[in-house]
Motif scaffolding. Structure first.
Motif, PDB file in Angstrom:
ATOM      1  N   ALA A  81       0.823  -1.209   0.000  1.00  0.00           N
ATOM      2  CA  ALA A  81       0.000   0.000   0.000  1.00  0.00           C
ATOM      3  C   ALA A  81       0.860   1.263   0.000  1.00  0.00           C
ATOM      4  N   GLN A  82       1.964   1.216   0.714  1.00  0.00           N
ATOM      5  CA  GLN A  82       2.832   2.379   0.834  1.00  0.00           C
ATOM      6  C   GLN A  82       3.339   2.814  -0.544  1.00  0.00           C
ATOM      7  N   TYR A 127      -0.116   8.056  10.244  1.00  0.00           N
ATOM      8  CA  TYR A 127       0.819   6.988   9.894  1.00  0.00           C
ATOM      9  C   TYR A 127       2.047   7.687   9.306  1.00  0.00           C
ATOM     10  N   TYR A 157      -6.264  13.141   3.006  1.00  0.00           N
ATOM     11  CA  TYR A 157      -5.838  11.790   3.381  1.00  0.00           C
ATOM     12  C   TYR A 157      -6.616  11.354   4.613  1.00  0.00           C
ATOM     13  N   ASN A 166      -5.186   4.422  12.085  1.00  0.00           N
ATOM     14  CA  ASN A 166      -3.869   4.031  12.563  1.00  0.00           C
ATOM     15  C   ASN A 166      -3.146   5.295  12.929  1.00  0.00           C
ATOM     16  N   ASP A 224      -7.063   5.418   3.125  1.00  0.00           N
ATOM     17  CA  ASP A 224      -6.210   4.318   3.547  1.00  0.00           C
ATOM     18  C   ASP A 224      -7.073   3.344   4.330  1.00  0.00           C
ATOM     19  N   VAL A 245      -6.379   0.048   4.788  1.00  0.00           N
ATOM     20  CA  VAL A 245      -5.628  -1.211   4.959  1.00  0.00           C
ATOM     21  C   VAL A 245      -6.082  -2.004   6.180  1.00  0.00           C
ATOM     22  N   TYR A 246      -6.745  -1.335   7.113  1.00  0.00           N
ATOM     23  CA  TYR A 246      -7.213  -2.063   8.297  1.00  0.00           C
ATOM     24  C   TYR A 246      -8.676  -2.489   8.181  1.00  0.00           C
ATOM     25  N   SER A 274      -3.796  -3.939   1.704  1.00  0.00           N
ATOM     26  CA  SER A 274      -2.450  -4.520   1.776  1.00  0.00           C
ATOM     27  C   SER A 274      -2.444  -5.879   2.456  1.00  0.00           C
TER      28      SER A 274
HETATM   29  C1  LIG Z   1      -2.270   3.079   7.699  1.00  0.00           C
HETATM   30  C2  LIG Z   1      -1.266   2.294   6.941  1.00  0.00           C
HETATM   31  N1  LIG Z   1      -1.170   2.426   5.619  1.00  0.00           N
HETATM   32  C3  LIG Z   1      -0.265   1.737   4.885  1.00  0.00           C
HETATM   33  C4  LIG Z   1       0.617   0.861   5.474  1.00  0.00           C
HETATM   34  C5  LIG Z   1       1.643   0.177   4.636  1.00  0.00           C
HETATM   35  O1  LIG Z   1       1.256  -1.011   4.071  1.00  0.00           O
HETATM   36  P1  LIG Z   1       2.265  -1.822   3.135  1.00  0.00           P
HETATM   37  O2  LIG Z   1       3.081  -2.735   4.003  1.00  0.00           O
HETATM   38  O3  LIG Z   1       1.362  -2.587   2.219  1.00  0.00           O
HETATM   39  O4  LIG Z   1       3.125  -0.872   2.358  1.00  0.00           O
HETATM   40  C6  LIG Z   1       0.562   0.684   6.854  1.00  0.00           C
HETATM   41  C7  LIG Z   1       1.518  -0.213   7.507  1.00  0.00           C
HETATM   42  O5  LIG Z   1       1.782  -0.167   8.657  1.00  0.00           O
HETATM   43  C8  LIG Z   1      -0.390   1.405   7.604  1.00  0.00           C
HETATM   44  O6  LIG Z   1      -0.463   1.257   8.930  1.00  0.00           O
END
Ligand SMILES: Cc1ncc(COP(=O)(O)O)c(C=O)c1O
Ligand SMILES: Cc1ncc(COP(=O)(O)O)c(C=O)c1O
Lengths: 473, 473
Positions: free
Chosen positions: B150-151, B179, B228, B234, B262, B264-265, B301
């Motif tokens: 994701a990053q 984050y 964002y 997170n 975002d 991802v969670y 992710s």
């Molecule tokens: C809010 C958030 N976005 C993105 C990521 C990154 O994910 P990735 O490992 O897929 O790059 C994290 C990882 O800790 C995260 O906490």
């Protein structure tokens, strides 16, 4: 127009990216896309001369059907699922290696994030490998970055070398024929490709006179500050001698060029007489002032060599004599790279293959000799085809001497002549080879590019070629 | 100064990148680096109060000692070493899954290059998952990119949104706490971070008034064009309600902001009352004109969710209502991403976990409930600590009400107060938690960030905290 190649690439880039389907397959040549379709057609029962498609247009061994090495795959399997180490079905060296590699991972797991720039232990292993390879010339951890493949490292380094804010823009001296993603990267970053032609008649040798000519030709167009060299050559299969490397280094020094040395095929030298010598070793042995001043980046990758794992995305770049301020920028850029844990671990497997006496040694012997002399004999005995010796690298690049009728026909159907040949070959024999025009070639010369992997390739090629030449003469 | 956070980050970025060691560990906070050292000291026999270091400062579950899921690891092991499928020691669903996934790879091998942008079959699987998740709101393959995490996707999207050539520069409204790599990316690409503060007292809720304030505060400094949002939060652990999401979407539409969501969670919502609803679903259900105009990117992710495989580097981004010309630029940028084959295959494993009745189902049950109510009770019963409910995400973010003596002492030793607390905690109990200052927090408030993984964490924290409060009051 000298910059035809670059302009062509730029155009091709934009064109081929206007539709989603093309993007998805952008690492495939157009022929590769058609090959993908044919595979589907065969699967759905279409009747064709051959039951199986063979795709030898890419340097990806597994795509071409080469089996991966069990040692490598066994170690990776244990890294992912350590319980496998409990069974004694797997060789002892596999289990030991996996255990050692897991020890370098945070939390002992291949599933944890890696430090940006690389796992320190793996960086140290890379340094040891390099200085062993270079008969003791030292290699320092602070000059190594582990990356998700050589291509990625190449882009990041170019990123700091290509200056788009200044006029004229940065020029990159680039071999022709070349590795197309290299040229692509230059163009995408806003630089200009300045092609220098390798001398086909002399086994694709790199000639200093030609570098001078290329540099001269860039005057008023761009400002060449980078020299890109691929050794062993892709797709040309040449291997530079120490003398040739010395000449290139002297040229780079004189013209103040940054040397981008693509040495991903360093473990792939097949010819008896040839030997890989690294630019770094030659530079070190040339002594001061050159050894302290010529700036250089050298690339390596787990996609190549005896391991050939393109899907893992692992590689490294070593920098030499790079200014600390530039290094700082690089640190920042490189820490954006999302390198996988297994891609990093695979570097160790590539660098430290099983040794004689290890249980996995016998199975790890290299099975693929692209420069099989018999192959060259067959090719060179065919009418209208000639092939330079393949000393190393991933490909053979035979030249086609096409009859005027074939060139005329290609024009009529709107294809480049070599692409026309490859397209017919693919449709008629389910054999996919690459067109030399994708790599660049001197005007009015035509080539095909292929990765030798079985006698069947040669059989299909021979029977098609003889008929093709008959049809058009 | 409102832009203190961004400026601080920029500074921190450069500082922490001047030495190689720091670079290597740049994904670790400074405390993480010290933790790494302590681990080494313990290994070399140093006598310390506890024999084992526990690092819960990062969202990386395997670093924190959580065991990976066998189902995932078994499938990956078979993908690398297909011979394993012959043994009936591995569950049938593992063998079937691996076989299906290998069928999506070129040459049937996880070692071959993937098409840029993603393996078409995996993209289709992602689309099915999204529309299933969103109760039928359609998802289209041409809007999905598979990336190496994701990053990486976040950086590439920002890359086209941040305009450094125009003055004032692009502003990105960013949550605080946030984050950190998200903020880092904004700064690195030449944009400005415009923090909006989440409302701690209201369980870290996102308040629209605060968005208005933040936007207003950017006037004359930068041009905010991006918003964002992290949901579930997170490191804040909040989960947005549908109503809150609707408000944010209306705000984005009104102010013409591009929404970077975002998510991802999304699979990590623990609290009974809370439920993850995607921005895309809410947007679709709000109907025209909003549903056809608000531009959005949503990230996911394999580092998160029940799978938690950070080292694989796999993720995707889905784009909504993005202009075709921007999409074309994105295609080009995304095709630079070097996504691994297994990272892509792991997306399927995350999206399609074993179902009831499958042999691997019983072992795949989620074992980790960060919002364990008992934990909150314990934390909130301690003097000088208070913690909002953790509804989802990867962390708890308790607030420290530090005595003036502790703040004074921190000043004397040149540390931020929360960092001082964490540093003492680490040295005295071998427990590594993160300092809230790394994520950003309102002035004169202090927090610690940690990933709950065992009762032992709570025990060490409790005994240290009580003593610390005694020492400084
Ligand atoms: C809010 C958030 N976005 C993105 C990521 C990154 O994910 P990735 O490992 O897929 O790059 C994290 C990882 O800790 C995260 O906490
Ligand atoms: C000359 C050359 N350089 C670089 C690469 C790319 O290597 P990687 O897969 O590590 O990105 C290739 C791959 O074909 C190549 O032939």
């Amino acid at each position: 127009d000298r910059h035809g190649a670059a302009a062509g690439l730029t155009q091709g880039w934009h064109l081929s990216h206007t539709t989603r389907q093309n993007i998805r397959n952008s690492e495939l040549a157009p022929l590769g896309m058609r090959a993908w379709q044919i595979k589907d057609e065969l699967r759905q029962g279409a009747r064709k001369p051959y039951k199986e498609l063979i795709d030898v247009s890419s340097a990806d061994p597994h795509r071409a059907g080469v089996k991966p090495l069990s040692f490598v795959r066994q170690v990776l399997a244990v890294c992912y699922y350590p319980q496998l180490a409990k069974s004694d079905k797997l060789p002892a060296d596999v289990r030991q290696r996996a255990q050692r590699l897991l020890g370098t991972c945070a939390g002992g797991s291949a599933g944890s994030y890696c430090p940006a720039g690389g796992i320190p232990e793996i960086i140290d292993i890379v340094c040891e490998f390099i200085s062993r390879r270079d008969d003791g010339v030292p290699s320092y951890p602070e000059n190594i970055f582990i990356t998700s493949g050589a291509q990625r490292a190449f882009v990041e380094i170019l990123n700091i070398l290509v200056n788009t804010l200044r006029s004229p823009i940065t020029g990159v001296l680039t071999p022709c024929p070349s590795y197309p993603p290299g040229n692509m990267a230059v163009v995408m970053l806003g630089g200009a490709v300045v092609p220098y032609y390798l001398d086909e008649e002399q086994g694709w040798e790199l000639k200093i006179d030609e570098l001078h000519r290329a540099l001269e030709s860039a005057k008023g167009v761009c400002d060449p500050t980078v020299l890109y060299v691929i050794n062993p050559g892709n797709p040309t299969g040449h291997v530079q001698s120490r003398k040739s490397i010395e000449e290139v280094i002297r040229f780079a020094s004189e013209k103040r060029l940054f040397l981008m040395v693509d040495e991903v095929y360093q473990d792939s030298v097949f010819e008896q007489e040839s030997r890989f010598v690294s630019y770094k070793k030659v530079l070190a042995e040339m002594g001061p002032p050159l050894s302290h001043t010529v700036e250089m980046a050298s690339f390596h990758s787990v996609s190549k060599g005896f391991i050939g794992e393109c899907g893992l995305r692992g590689g490294y770049v070593e920098l030499v004599n790079v200014d600390p301020s530039v290094m700082r920028n690089l640190y920042t850029l490189m820490s954006r790279d999302a390198s996988t844990t297994t891609g990093q671990l695979a570097l160790d497997l590539m660098i430290n293959p099983p040794q004689p006496g290890d249980p996995s040694y016998p199975l790890t012997a290299i099975t693929l000799h692209i420069s099989d002399l018999r192959v060259l004999e067959v090719l060179n005995s065919l009418p209208g085809i000639s092939c330079q010796p393949v000393k190393g690298g991933g490909y053979a690049l035979p030249r086609l001497h096409l009859p005027p009728g074939a060139i005329q026909k290609a024009k009529e159907v709107g294809m480049l002549p070599d692409y026309f040949y490859c397209s017919r070959l693919l449709e008629e024999t389910e054999l996919c080879v690459g067109a030399g025009s994708e790599n660049g070639q001197r005007e009015s010369t035509y080539h095909i590019r292929y990765r030798q992997s079985s006698d069947e390739v040669l059989r299909r090629l021979t029977s098609f070629h003889i008929q093709f030449m008959k049809d058009f003469s």
